[in-house]
Design a protein around this motif. Structure first.
Motif, PDB file in Angstrom:
ATOM      1  N   SER A  76     -20.434 -12.895 -12.418  1.00 20.09           N
ATOM      2  CA  SER A  76     -19.569 -14.037 -12.238  1.00 20.09           C
ATOM      3  C   SER A  76     -18.285 -13.821 -11.556  1.00 20.09           C
ATOM      4  CB  SER A  76     -18.860 -14.135 -13.831  1.00 20.09           C
ATOM      5  OG  SER A  76     -18.099 -13.051 -14.404  1.00 20.09           O
ATOM      6  N   ASP A  77     -18.291 -12.563 -11.004  1.00 20.91           N
ATOM      7  CA  ASP A  77     -17.151 -12.083 -10.037  1.00 20.91           C
ATOM      8  C   ASP A  77     -17.775 -11.844  -8.729  1.00 20.91           C
ATOM      9  OD1 ASP A  77     -14.933  -9.558  -9.606  1.00 20.91           O
ATOM     10  OD2 ASP A  77     -14.293 -11.893  -9.729  1.00 20.91           O
ATOM     11  N   ARG A  78     -18.967 -11.939  -8.413  1.00 22.83           N
ATOM     12  CA  ARG A  78     -19.469 -11.726  -7.282  1.00 22.83           C
ATOM     13  C   ARG A  78     -19.766 -13.001  -6.354  1.00 22.83           C
ATOM     14  NH1 ARG A  78     -25.102  -8.761  -9.214  1.00 22.83           N
ATOM     15  NH2 ARG A  78     -25.317  -8.339  -6.809  1.00 22.83           N
ATOM     16  N   PRO A  79     -19.180 -12.784  -4.872  1.00 19.96           N
ATOM     17  CA  PRO A  79     -19.599 -13.780  -3.895  1.00 19.96           C
ATOM     18  C   PRO A  79     -21.063 -14.230  -3.769  1.00 19.96           C
ATOM     19  CG  PRO A  79     -18.969 -11.884  -2.678  1.00 19.96           C
ATOM     20  CD  PRO A  79     -18.687 -11.430  -4.330  1.00 19.96           C
ATOM     21  N   LEU A  80     -21.420 -15.339  -3.439  1.00 17.93           N
ATOM     22  CA  LEU A  80     -22.491 -15.752  -3.065  1.00 17.93           C
ATOM     23  C   LEU A  80     -22.825 -16.448  -1.763  1.00 17.93           C
ATOM     24  CD1 LEU A  80     -23.381 -19.359  -4.126  1.00 17.93           C
ATOM     25  CD2 LEU A  80     -22.056 -18.392  -5.755  1.00 17.93           C
ATOM     26  N   PHE A  81     -23.977 -16.214  -1.151  1.00 15.92           N
ATOM     27  CA  PHE A  81     -24.005 -16.891   0.285  1.00 15.92           C
ATOM     28  C   PHE A  81     -25.419 -17.323   0.355  1.00 15.92           C
ATOM     29  CE2 PHE A  81     -20.932 -13.775   0.759  1.00 15.92           C
ATOM     30  CZ  PHE A  81     -20.223 -13.934   1.770  1.00 15.92           C
ATOM     31  N   VAL A  82     -25.239 -18.840   0.785  1.00 19.24           N
ATOM     32  CA  VAL A  82     -26.608 -19.712   0.984  1.00 19.24           C
ATOM     33  C   VAL A  82     -27.054 -19.500   2.377  1.00 19.24           C
ATOM     34  CG1 VAL A  82     -27.714 -22.016   0.716  1.00 19.24           C
ATOM     35  CG2 VAL A  82     -25.981 -20.908  -1.152  1.00 19.24           C
ATOM     36  N   LEU A  83     -28.555 -19.268   2.566  1.00 15.70           N
ATOM     37  CA  LEU A  83     -28.709 -19.214   3.943  1.00 15.70           C
ATOM     38  C   LEU A  83     -30.374 -19.708   4.099  1.00 15.70           C
ATOM     39  CD1 LEU A  83     -30.821 -16.444   3.498  1.00 15.70           C
ATOM     40  CD2 LEU A  83     -28.569 -15.174   3.699  1.00 15.70           C
ATOM     41  N   GLY A  84     -30.490 -19.735   5.023  1.00 15.74           N
ATOM     42  CA  GLY A  84     -31.985 -20.372   5.460  1.00 15.74           C
ATOM     43  C   GLY A  84     -32.219 -20.628   6.815  1.00 15.74           C
ATOM     44  N   CYS A  85     -33.316 -21.112   7.399  1.00 16.46           N
ATOM     45  CA  CYS A  85     -33.521 -21.589   8.646  1.00 16.46           C
ATOM     46  C   CYS A  85     -32.626 -22.679   8.869  1.00 16.46           C
ATOM     47  CB  CYS A  85     -35.183 -21.870   8.880  1.00 16.46           C
ATOM     48  SG  CYS A  85     -35.135 -22.402  10.481  1.00 16.46           S
ATOM     49  N   PRO A  86     -32.233 -23.033   9.975  1.00 15.21           N
ATOM     50  CA  PRO A  86     -31.412 -24.514  10.156  1.00 15.21           C
ATOM     51  C   PRO A  86     -32.319 -25.536   9.799  1.00 15.21           C
ATOM     52  CG  PRO A  86     -31.041 -22.959  11.925  1.00 15.21           C
ATOM     53  CD  PRO A  86     -31.991 -22.384  11.164  1.00 15.21           C
ATOM     54  N   ARG A  87     -31.953 -26.513   9.334  1.00 14.48           N
ATOM     55  CA  ARG A  87     -32.702 -27.652   8.726  1.00 14.48           C
ATOM     56  C   ARG A  87     -33.466 -27.541   7.610  1.00 14.48           C
ATOM     57  NH1 ARG A  87     -29.600 -31.741   9.164  1.00 14.48           N
ATOM     58  NH2 ARG A  87     -31.518 -32.993   9.174  1.00 14.48           N
ATOM     59  N   SER A  88     -33.191 -26.455   6.741  1.00  8.03           N
ATOM     60  CA  SER A  88     -34.215 -26.236   5.730  1.00  8.03           C
ATOM     61  C   SER A  88     -33.620 -26.778   4.428  1.00  8.03           C
ATOM     62  CB  SER A  88     -34.211 -24.631   5.686  1.00  8.03           C
ATOM     63  OG  SER A  88     -33.036 -24.095   5.355  1.00  8.03           O
TER      64      SER A  88
ATOM     65  N   THR B  49     -18.160 -23.211   7.564  1.00  8.78           N
ATOM     66  CA  THR B  49     -16.974 -22.525   8.353  1.00  8.78           C
ATOM     67  C   THR B  49     -17.630 -21.859   9.496  1.00  8.78           C
ATOM     68  OG1 THR B  49     -17.142 -20.653   6.930  1.00  8.78           O
ATOM     69  CG2 THR B  49     -15.826 -22.298   6.074  1.00  8.78           C
ATOM     70  N   ARG B  50     -16.455 -21.588  10.208  1.00  5.02           N
ATOM     71  CA  ARG B  50     -16.950 -20.738  11.375  1.00  5.02           C
ATOM     72  C   ARG B  50     -16.072 -19.583  11.646  1.00  5.02           C
ATOM     73  NH1 ARG B  50     -20.946 -23.198  11.355  1.00  5.02           N
ATOM     74  NH2 ARG B  50     -22.143 -24.245  12.995  1.00  5.02           N
ATOM     75  N   PHE B  51     -15.812 -18.840  10.320  1.00  3.45           N
ATOM     76  CA  PHE B  51     -14.590 -17.735  10.621  1.00  3.45           C
ATOM     77  C   PHE B  51     -15.263 -16.424  10.174  1.00  3.45           C
ATOM     78  CE2 PHE B  51     -13.161 -20.298   6.869  1.00  3.45           C
ATOM     79  CZ  PHE B  51     -13.264 -19.123   5.921  1.00  3.45           C
ATOM     80  N   VAL B  52     -16.384 -16.253   9.064  1.00  5.64           N
ATOM     81  CA  VAL B  52     -16.969 -15.185   8.666  1.00  5.64           C
ATOM     82  C   VAL B  52     -17.440 -14.229   9.708  1.00  5.64           C
ATOM     83  CG1 VAL B  52     -18.303 -14.028   7.047  1.00  5.64           C
ATOM     84  CG2 VAL B  52     -17.015 -16.098   6.376  1.00  5.64           C
ATOM     85  N   LEU B  53     -18.613 -14.782  10.436  1.00  2.26           N
ATOM     86  CA  LEU B  53     -19.215 -13.948  11.506  1.00  2.26           C
ATOM     87  C   LEU B  53     -18.442 -13.914  12.887  1.00  2.26           C
ATOM     88  CD1 LEU B  53     -22.897 -15.365  11.198  1.00  2.26           C
ATOM     89  CD2 LEU B  53     -22.012 -13.141  10.122  1.00  2.26           C
ATOM     90  N   PRO B  54     -17.736 -14.919  13.065  1.00  4.43           N
ATOM     91  CA  PRO B  54     -17.023 -14.638  14.286  1.00  4.43           C
ATOM     92  C   PRO B  54     -15.819 -13.543  14.018  1.00  4.43           C
ATOM     93  CG  PRO B  54     -17.357 -16.818  14.241  1.00  4.43           C
ATOM     94  CD  PRO B  54     -17.808 -16.548  13.011  1.00  4.43           C
TER      95      PRO B  54
ATOM     96  N   ASP C 279     -20.013 -18.870   0.404  1.00  4.64           N
ATOM     97  CA  ASP C 279     -20.115 -19.724   1.732  1.00  4.64           C
ATOM     98  C   ASP C 279     -21.602 -19.891   1.833  1.00  4.64           C
ATOM     99  OD1 ASP C 279     -19.255 -20.834   3.939  1.00  4.64           O
ATOM    100  OD2 ASP C 279     -18.943 -18.929   4.914  1.00  4.64           O
ATOM    101  N   LYS C 280     -21.886 -20.857   2.601  1.00  2.00           N
ATOM    102  CA  LYS C 280     -23.033 -21.415   3.215  1.00  2.00           C
ATOM    103  C   LYS C 280     -23.113 -21.560   4.762  1.00  2.00           C
ATOM    104  CE  LYS C 280     -24.455 -25.129   4.281  1.00  2.00           C
ATOM    105  NZ  LYS C 280     -24.894 -25.915   5.878  1.00  2.00           N
ATOM    106  N   ARG C 281     -24.260 -20.814   5.289  1.00  2.00           N
ATOM    107  CA  ARG C 281     -24.347 -21.101   6.672  1.00  2.00           C
ATOM    108  C   ARG C 281     -25.588 -20.715   7.214  1.00  2.00           C
ATOM    109  NH1 ARG C 281     -21.210 -18.795  12.092  1.00  2.00           N
ATOM    110  NH2 ARG C 281     -22.085 -20.015  13.485  1.00  2.00           N
ATOM    111  N   PRO C 282     -26.591 -21.258   7.548  1.00  2.00           N
ATOM    112  CA  PRO C 282     -28.156 -20.991   7.859  1.00  2.00           C
ATOM    113  C   PRO C 282     -27.880 -19.624   8.724  1.00  2.00           C
ATOM    114  CG  PRO C 282     -27.955 -23.186   8.485  1.00  2.00           C
ATOM    115  CD  PRO C 282     -26.202 -22.846   7.845  1.00  2.00           C
ATOM    116  N   ALA C 283     -26.963 -19.382   9.642  1.00  2.00           N
ATOM    117  CA  ALA C 283     -27.066 -18.244  10.390  1.00  2.00           C
ATOM    118  C   ALA C 283     -26.812 -16.930   9.850  1.00  2.00           C
ATOM    119  CB  ALA C 283     -25.803 -18.223  11.456  1.00  2.00           C
ATOM    120  N   TYR C 284     -26.468 -17.123   8.309  1.00  2.00           N
ATOM    121  CA  TYR C 284     -26.341 -15.723   7.787  1.00  2.00           C
ATOM    122  C   TYR C 284     -27.531 -15.012   7.561  1.00  2.00           C
ATOM    123  CZ  TYR C 284     -21.540 -17.367   6.481  1.00  2.00           C
ATOM    124  OH  TYR C 284     -20.290 -17.635   6.517  1.00  2.00           O
TER     125      TYR C 284
END
Length: 339
Positions: free
Chosen positions: A8-20, A41-46, A121-126
């Motif tokens: 319940s305290d862990r961050p979660l990240f949604v990812l996949g190929c773009p347009r999935s 967003t556009r701040f985690v990876l940059p 956070d969610k970003r296909p690039a992850y």
């Protein structure tokens, strides 16, 4: 022994190929009463890629500069979170001296603004940067949404922001499938969960219950009606996500048959065949592509592999120059100071 924090305290990240379908899944998870996933967003990876420029975050002035970089620039899309930048920047500047902490504070602030306790956070690039995410958030959980590669390719070719052509679209899906397969094996079922887009849109409740079980959360029926949030949780400029404003339906599953040419389908079936079968999709048996087309694809695929290998070499070199740890400490600090 699993040393990760409680689910319940862990961050979660949604990812996949773009347009999935990751935006649809983001909305479904955001509809949960305890979970908040922001617009892309556009701040985690940059921030990770630019980490050396921020210097030693033990210095207050460097943390303040990082806070301004996250909250005060259009490029990070922080403005689309609907947050007051000043208080968030102050929290980052006053927070633990690691990059992961600064990014975690920004994402947690979004969750708190919605009255939620679970953030991510969610970003296909992850999908191609899981190693980097784990350096920032070592106990993160990942949800990987898979869609038929031929449908992903067809959808990418219709996007106003996709300018790389057909072969690059095919190679993108192939690379994402290969890289995520490695991470699924390495991280295991407690940290990596995979589901198919086609199952999600055909009957959302069962796959969403499985995602909730993976996350250690109770299923909420509101998750099956993501369109109720689309008006506020999907930026209006993203017209390509207009289908998220309607009820969930499966009409686009398999639409590549009408959207791709027979020659394009033949190439997809040939070069993606094993990967398609592995994820439960049947190649169409439309014949073999021409030798020139196959060679062109192989060149694009090789260039993508080389580019990824180069990024990894550069990342290893940058690690030697890091001035301190990266991992998020903000949650540990919060638990320590909580009454």
């Amino acid at each position: 022994m699993d040393t990760c924090a409680p689910a319940s305290d862990r961050p979660l990240f949604v990812l996949g190929c773009p347009r999935s379908g990751t935006t649809l899944l983001q909305l479904m998870l955001h509809a949960h009463p305890r979970i908040a996933l922001p617009p892309e967003t556009r701040f985690v990876l940059p921030a990770y890629e630019s980490r050396l420029r921020f210097g030693d975050l033990g210095a207050p002035e460097n943390r303040a500069a990082l806070a301004r970089w996250i909250t005060g620039r259009k490029e990070t899309r922080f403005d689309e979170l609907g947050l007051d930048a000043g208080p968030v920047a102050a929290r980052i500047a006053d927070g633990p001296p690691t990059l992961g902490s600064a990014l975690g504070i920004a994402l947690r602030s979004y969750a708190e603004s919605h009255g939620k306790v679970r953030w991510g956070d969610k970003r296909p690039a992850y999908a191609l940067h899981v190693e980097e995410i784990l350096r920032l958030f070592p106990d993160a959980q990942f949800v990987h949404l898979v869609r038929d590669g031929r449908d992903c390719v067809a959808s990418l070719l219709g996007m106003p922001w996709w300018h790389r052509g057909f072969h690059e679209a095919v190679a993108t899906w192939a690379q994402v499938m290969d890289v995520t397969r490695h991470h699924a094996r390495a991280l295991g079922p407690g940290r990596w969960h995979e589901l198919r887009f086609e199952d999600l849109v055909a009957a959302p409740e069962e796959p969403l219950r499985a995602v909730c079980a993976f996350l250690g959360e109770e299923f909420d029926p509101g998750m099956t009606e993501p369109h109720r949030l689309a008006g506020t949780a999907v930026p209006a400029r993203k017209t390509w996500h207009r289908r998220t404003h309607g009820a969930v339906d499966s009409s686009r599953a398999g639409s590549y048959r009408q959207r791709l040419t027979p020659a394009q389908i033949a190439l997809c079936d040939t070069v993606l065949g094993r990967r398609l079968i592995r994820h439960g999709y049947e190649p169409g048996g439309t014949g073999r592509p021409g030798a020139a087309e196959l060679l062109r694809y192989r060149k694009v695929e090789a260039l993508r592999r080389a580019a990824r290998a180069k990024r990894r070499v550069l990342d290893r070199a940058a690690r030697v120059r890091e001035t301190g740890p990266l991992a998020d400490r903000s949650r540990a600090a919060r638990r320590t100071t909580a009454p």
